[in-house]
Scaffold this motif. Sequence first.
Motif, mmCIF file in Angstrom:
data_model
loop_
_atom_site.group_PDB
_atom_site.id
_atom_site.type_symbol
_atom_site.label_atom_id
_atom_site.label_comp_id
_atom_site.label_asym_id
_atom_site.label_seq_id
_atom_site.Cartn_x
_atom_site.Cartn_y
_atom_site.Cartn_z
ATOM 1 N N SER A 88 0.804 -1.241 0.000
ATOM 2 C CA SER A 88 0.000 0.000 0.000
ATOM 3 C C SER A 88 0.828 1.277 0.000
ATOM 4 O O SER A 88 0.286 2.355 0.179
ATOM 5 C CB SER A 88 -0.881 0.040 1.261
ATOM 6 N N TYR A 89 2.122 1.196 -0.220
ATOM 7 C CA TYR A 89 3.001 2.352 -0.038
ATOM 8 C C TYR A 89 2.529 3.577 -0.823
ATOM 9 O O TYR A 89 2.283 3.498 -2.019
ATOM 10 C CB TYR A 89 4.400 1.966 -0.482
ATOM 11 N N ARG A 90 2.349 4.693 -0.163
ATOM 12 C CA ARG A 90 1.936 5.990 -0.747
ATOM 13 C C ARG A 90 0.725 5.789 -1.651
ATOM 14 O O ARG A 90 0.645 6.305 -2.758
ATOM 15 C CB ARG A 90 3.106 6.604 -1.507
ATOM 16 N N GLN A 91 -0.252 5.018 -1.179
ATOM 17 C CA GLN A 91 -1.354 4.567 -2.023
ATOM 18 C C GLN A 91 -2.190 5.702 -2.594
ATOM 19 O O GLN A 91 -2.910 5.515 -3.567
ATOM 20 C CB GLN A 91 -2.243 3.597 -1.239
ATOM 21 N N LEU A 92 -2.149 6.898 -2.011
ATOM 22 C CA LEU A 92 -2.973 8.006 -2.524
ATOM 23 C C LEU A 92 -2.157 8.966 -3.391
ATOM 24 O O LEU A 92 -2.708 9.898 -3.977
ATOM 25 C CB LEU A 92 -3.621 8.766 -1.358
ATOM 26 N N ALA A 93 -0.842 8.717 -3.466
ATOM 27 C CA ALA A 93 -0.015 9.637 -4.258
ATOM 28 C C ALA A 93 -0.268 9.391 -5.751
ATOM 29 O O ALA A 93 -0.486 8.254 -6.176
ATOM 30 C CB ALA A 93 1.461 9.410 -3.939
ATOM 31 N N LYS A 94 -0.223 10.468 -6.557
ATOM 32 C CA LYS A 94 -0.504 10.304 -7.988
ATOM 33 C C LYS A 94 0.529 9.396 -8.649
ATOM 34 O O LYS A 94 0.244 8.684 -9.603
ATOM 35 C CB LYS A 94 -0.512 11.672 -8.682
ATOM 36 N N ASP A 95 1.766 9.441 -8.138
ATOM 37 C CA ASP A 95 2.810 8.624 -8.782
ATOM 38 C C ASP A 95 3.018 7.303 -8.050
ATOM 39 O O ASP A 95 4.057 6.674 -8.170
ATOM 40 C CB ASP A 95 4.138 9.401 -8.814
ATOM 41 N N SER A 96 2.011 6.866 -7.246
ATOM 42 C CA SER A 96 2.229 5.605 -6.518
ATOM 43 C C SER A 96 2.313 4.458 -7.509
ATOM 44 O O SER A 96 1.762 4.519 -8.607
ATOM 45 C CB SER A 96 1.073 5.350 -5.542
#
Length: 357
Positions: free
Chosen positions: A181-189
């Motif tokens: 789930s790492y940085r799951q909300l980031a656009k570049d995830s």
Amino acid sequence: MRMEQSTLGERRQPAVFITGAGGEVGHGLITALSGESSPDIVATDLRDLEQGLRELCAATYLADVCDRDALDRLLAMYQVKEIYHLAAVLSTRAELAPEVAHQVNVNGTVNILQIAAEQGRMYGEPVKVVFPSSIAAYGFGSLQEKTEVGAVTEYEHCKPSTMYGCNKLYCEHLGRYYAHSYRQLAKDSVQGDDKNRGVVDFRCVRYPGLISAETVPTGGTSDFVPEMLHAAARGDAYTCFVREDSRIPFMTMPEAIDATLQLAAAPRKELTQIVYNIASFNPSAGEVAELVKQYFPDASITFEPDERRQAIVDSWPEDLDCSAAHNDWGFTPKYTVEQAFDEYLVPRITKQYESKQ
Ligand code: AKB
């Protein structure tokens, strides 16, 4: 040594990175890995590794896993393919300096996960991080509950009562986050299927008490079994710090190393979990003493429980359900406790102390 091309055109040496390499597990792991056609071993610890281990590694460095800048400088020369993150402050020592233990056990692990994530992004494939957790991740409120429950799966009774156990349980969850789930909300995830959206291929075994013929542990609360055996082999009297009826799961160090490498080698798609129980046998301290005396009839073993260390052992499970490890990647114990003494421990420990006389 082979060099690999990064996406930046930079050429780096492929490596297997081991932290805490000078400890008991590191000693066995380096020996086992050096015999395989794996990438070269880069080993770090706070103190120099013994000469015999250094010779098996491509490079060894003095490094503190809490020092992120030092780790970055060190690993800038390598393409890290796998990380065995062994550096830790064990349960007894952690209770004497809990905040230091948290720094090493948690912040050190965060550093390793971030380095793995960066290396994975740089080379376009997740770095495999193999993490040793512990039976210390469990916690029973009473000896009666522990005895009634018996064998536990990975997700039952995880209420640790030690800083070390809290650290290990949290780092299991951290590893799952970086894996799924790492940085799951980031656009570049990282885009991937729901199960493997993460940036690290994190895998974890929960070690029971470990018994090595080659090394004696320090700083652990399960140390009473290896301490008892090594004392008998040296001809020293031993006063056991737990009751005779104390019972927790154990395995030999070679079995633990083999299982760790077996998990590391398993195809990621076969793994249904992040955390796996492994263990081979669960004798009581009194049963171990009887076995020791069969092989060392002059052994002097007495029991003087330290109530606080006893409380830690009583909070740990008496047995583990290892069916997930067996079903997913074929884990099977090699020894019963009697076979462990007869085929590995006594022959190797006797030879070791005879050579020192
Ligand atoms: C300890 O005793 O702290 C360790 C462990 C059980 O993880 N050996």
